[in-house]
Write a protein that holds these residues in place. Structure first.
Motif, PDB file in Angstrom:
ATOM      1  N   HIS A 114     132.685  -1.455   4.451  1.00  0.00           N
ATOM      2  CA  HIS A 114     133.436  -1.902   3.278  1.00  0.00           C
ATOM      3  C   HIS A 114     133.511  -0.784   2.223  1.00  0.00           C
ATOM      4  O   HIS A 114     134.582  -0.483   1.690  1.00  0.00           O
ATOM      5  CB  HIS A 114     132.752  -3.144   2.703  1.00  0.00           C
ATOM      6  N   GLU A 118     136.795   1.408   0.613  1.00  0.00           N
ATOM      7  CA  GLU A 118     137.088   1.489  -0.821  1.00  0.00           C
ATOM      8  C   GLU A 118     137.008   2.940  -1.314  1.00  0.00           C
ATOM      9  O   GLU A 118     137.870   3.399  -2.074  1.00  0.00           O
ATOM     10  CB  GLU A 118     136.121   0.606  -1.599  1.00  0.00           C
ATOM     11  N   GLU A 180     135.796  -6.410  -8.938  1.00  0.00           N
ATOM     12  CA  GLU A 180     136.926  -5.933  -8.123  1.00  0.00           C
ATOM     13  C   GLU A 180     137.986  -7.024  -7.969  1.00  0.00           C
ATOM     14  O   GLU A 180     139.172  -6.790  -8.195  1.00  0.00           O
ATOM     15  CB  GLU A 180     136.419  -5.493  -6.744  1.00  0.00           C
TER      16      GLU A 180
HETATM   17 FE   LIG Z   1     134.413  -4.360  -2.559  1.00  0.00          FE
END
Ligand SMILES: [Fe+2]
Ligand SMILES: [Fe+2]
Length: 212
Positions: A114, A118, A180
């Motif tokens: 993840h 990002e 986020e």
């Molecule tokens: Fe995230």
């Protein structure tokens, strides 16, 4: 006096001559011999099956994720997945040390993949859109996420404060994901046109595929 180039070609011809003397065939320690064909073939076939299986797994994993929709929806689904692993960790007791270790490994992999998506795609795109302050804050928090993983590995699953540490860790991931999902990503997405949005989705999927 011979030049260096002349010396090199002289050495090469000397080597060829000694190979010829030993029967004309180069019996190098690294030569495969006459019967190596089927062995190499089987090894290559095995490697191909392994590669195909790995690619199949990646396609399955990232294919399922890409059905989640746009890049922000994919990342939100990954937040939910990670928080779900935290909940399983919090439901363990100190006798379940193996389960704790396995869940921590699973969480580490999920967060690593993840964070990669990002840090390699979304945060650079944010910086490009003059959102560097948010991108840097979020990337800094990823560092503390890694610190929690390091600390949990160091303390071991039987430590008396293991659950407390996991609870603190979950809190950080949850508030990070909240920032986020609720602030940064929606604001950024609103400023993207359709093509830019599709491009970021494709890049997140591509990065996720290699990390799966
Ligand atoms: Fe995230
Ligand atoms: Fe993040």
């Amino acid at each position: 006096m011979a030049t260096r180039t002349q010396n090199r070609s002289q050495n090469r011809s000397t080597n060829r001559t000694s190979a010829n003397r030993s029967g004309g065939t180069n019996h190098s320690a690294f030569s495969w011999g006459d019967n190596a064909g089927p062995i190499i073939g089987a090894a290559l076939a095995g490697a191909a099956v392994g590669l195909a299986a790995n690619y199949g797994r990646k396609f399955l994993m990232q294919g399922m994720e890409s059905m989640a929709g746009d890049w922000d929806e994919i990342l939100a689904a990954e937040h939910d997945l990670a928080l779900g692993i935290f909940d399983k960790m919090l439901a363990t007791d100190p006798t379940q040390s193996f389960k704790r270790k396995m869940l921590l490994m699973k969480l580490t992999h999920a967060l690593d993949k993840h964070a990669h998506q990002e840090e390699m795609v979304v945060y650079p795109a944010l910086r490009e859109a003059n959102e560097a302050v948010d991108a840097d804050t979020l990337e800094g928090e990823h560092g503390y996420i890694k610190t929690f993983i390091y600390e949990l590995n160091e303390m071991g699953p039987e430590a008396s404060n293991w659950l407390e540490k996991v609870r603190e860790f979950r809190q950080l991931v949850s508030s990070h994901a909240h920032m986020e999902e609720e602030q940064v990503f929606p604001r950024f997405k609103q400023a993207l046109d359709e093509d830019q949005n599709a491009r970021i989705t494709s890049l997140v999927n591509r990065d996720g595929f290699w990390m799966a």
